[in-house]
Design an enzyme around this catalytic site. Structure first.
Site, PDB file in Angstrom:
ATOM      1  N   ARG A 174       0.824  -1.224   0.000  1.00  0.00           N
ATOM      2  CA  ARG A 174       0.000   0.000   0.000  1.00  0.00           C
ATOM      3  C   ARG A 174       0.853   1.266   0.000  1.00  0.00           C
ATOM      4  NH1 ARG A 174      -1.923  -3.262  -1.607  1.00  0.00           N
ATOM      5  NH2 ARG A 174      -3.659  -4.533  -0.945  1.00  0.00           N
ATOM      6  N   SER A 221     -10.785  -1.278   3.467  1.00  0.00           N
ATOM      7  CA  SER A 221     -10.075  -1.649   4.698  1.00  0.00           C
ATOM      8  C   SER A 221      -9.495  -0.406   5.357  1.00  0.00           C
ATOM      9  CB  SER A 221      -8.938  -2.619   4.382  1.00  0.00           C
ATOM     10  OG  SER A 221      -9.479  -3.841   3.953  1.00  0.00           O
ATOM     11  N   GLU A 291      -4.714   2.445   7.006  1.00  0.00           N
ATOM     12  CA  GLU A 291      -4.362   2.393   5.581  1.00  0.00           C
ATOM     13  C   GLU A 291      -4.967   3.624   4.896  1.00  0.00           C
ATOM     14  OE1 GLU A 291      -5.065  -1.403   3.615  1.00  0.00           O
ATOM     15  OE2 GLU A 291      -5.857  -0.343   1.871  1.00  0.00           O
TER      16      GLU A 291
END
Ligand SMILES: Cc1cc2nc3c(=O)[nH]c(=O)nc-3n(C[C@H](O)[C@H](O)[C@H](O)COP(=O)(O)OP(=O)(O)OC[C@H]3O[C@@H](n4cnc5c(N)ncnc54)[C@H](O)[C@@H]3O)c2cc1C
Length: 300
Positions: A174, A221, A291
């Site tokens: 990520r 998420s 995230e």
């Protein structure tokens, strides 16, 4: 934002929208106003805008589809801009695909599939822009965008353009091209495959998503998976599934999703994030790191 800056912006960008609510710009449907929202439709406009931002020492935020953002209820005191028009076009040449950063990742992945070009099957359910995906190194099902990227055209804060190879980016989980440069266009390299096989793979991934993820207002998420752990498992084991604060709740289908019922304030979502972090830390000693990107000031 002071009136002289506002009038300068209006002169350069007559369609600029002042005090624009982030609730209309993010998949959480939450957050206060952007001082100004500007749609940038060509690279020369992007260069002009970045020069103006630098000259006036303004804060700025480039957004894609707002699918990985939590914005403070106080909003963002600066220039928010999206890439549209020529900067959201897609085209294919042989085994290459060229996508403006403002293009929808899902539409680009589907268009590639129709051409028999394989490499973005994992992206069929990621509701971001191509630029947001390159910034985040978006990924799923064991793959990520870095696997398909070949070159990236960027514009620096000073307005210089440059095309860099994928090896110039420090790709990680990520983490894509995360610096002060704005991603303008990305060139992808695909592999040939039958349309049938690509479509089946994409459909299969979409079905897996439907089975495991809730539908509604979210940013996907919320937390990164800590090394060797699954964030959803830690949150579930800590007993947070279904927990509510205001209009925000931890999904009872996927514990790493926080959902808004459409009325959640950014502060509700933030408080829930903090509660989950605290609870998981107390139970396991593991720090959950968001995230999603948190923008602006939040009250503890
Ligand atoms: C239902 C749902 C499912 C999701 N599933 C996944 C998944 O499976 N995998 C995954 O990785 N993510 C997933 N996400 C999160 C999100 O879609 C991705 O992170 C996506 O790549 C973000 O793209 P965006 O255009 O919405 O970026 P935004 O949220 O608008 O911005 C994210 C960051 O990218 C920066 N950025 C955007 N465009 C540019 C640009 N042109 N140049 C420089 N910086 C830029 C922004 O400044 C910001 O820091 C999901 C989200 C939702 C709502």
């Amino acid at each position: 934002m002071n009136p002289s800056v506002k009038s300068k912006i209006s002169r350069f960008f007559p369609d600029a929208k002042f005090d624009y609510p982030f609730a209309k710009l993010t998949t959480f449907r939450a957050g206060g106003p952007a001082s100004v929202l500007i749609d940038v439709a060509a690279e020369f406009q992007l260069r002009d805008l970045l020069a103006l931002i630098a000259d006036e020492s303004l804060e700025s935020l480039c957004i894609g589809r707002g699918s990985n953002l939590l914005i403070s209820d106080l909003g963002f005191d600066g220039v928010v801009f999206r890439l549209t028009g020529a900067l959201a076009q897609i085209e294919f040449k042989g085994d290459r695909g060229i996508a403006g950063a403002g293009a929808s990742l899902v539409e680009f992945a589907r268009a590639a599939a129709k051409q028999g070009l394989s490499g973005l099957e994992f992206a069929g359910g990621i509701p971001g822009s191509v630029g947001g995906a390159v910034y985040m190194n978006a990924g799923a099902h064991g793959s990520d965008i870095s696997c398909a990227v070949s070159e990236i055209r960027v514009v620096s804060p000073g307005g210089e353009t440059e095309t860099i190879g994928k090896e110039a980016v420090n790709w990680d989980y990520r983490q894509g091209l995360q610096d002060s440069r704005i991603i303008s266009t990305t060139i992808f390299k695909f592999f040939s495959e039958t349309i049938d096989r690509i479509t089946k793979k994409m459909d299969n991934y979409l079905n897996l998503r439907k089975e495991s993820q809730p539908a509604g207002y979210s940013a996907g998420s919320v937390f990164r998976n800590p090394p060797g752990e699954k964030a959803w498992q830690l949150i579930k084991d800590a007993g947070f599934m279904g927990m509510k604060i205001g209009g925000a709740s931890v999904s009872d289908k996927h514990a790493n999703f926080i959902m808004s019922d459409g009325t959640a304030a950014g502060g509700d979502i933030y408080c829930l994030i903090r509660a989950v972090q605290k609870g998981v830390m107390e139970k396991t000693g593991i720090e959950l790191i968001p995230e999603i990107r948190l923008i602006g000031k939040f009250e503890e």
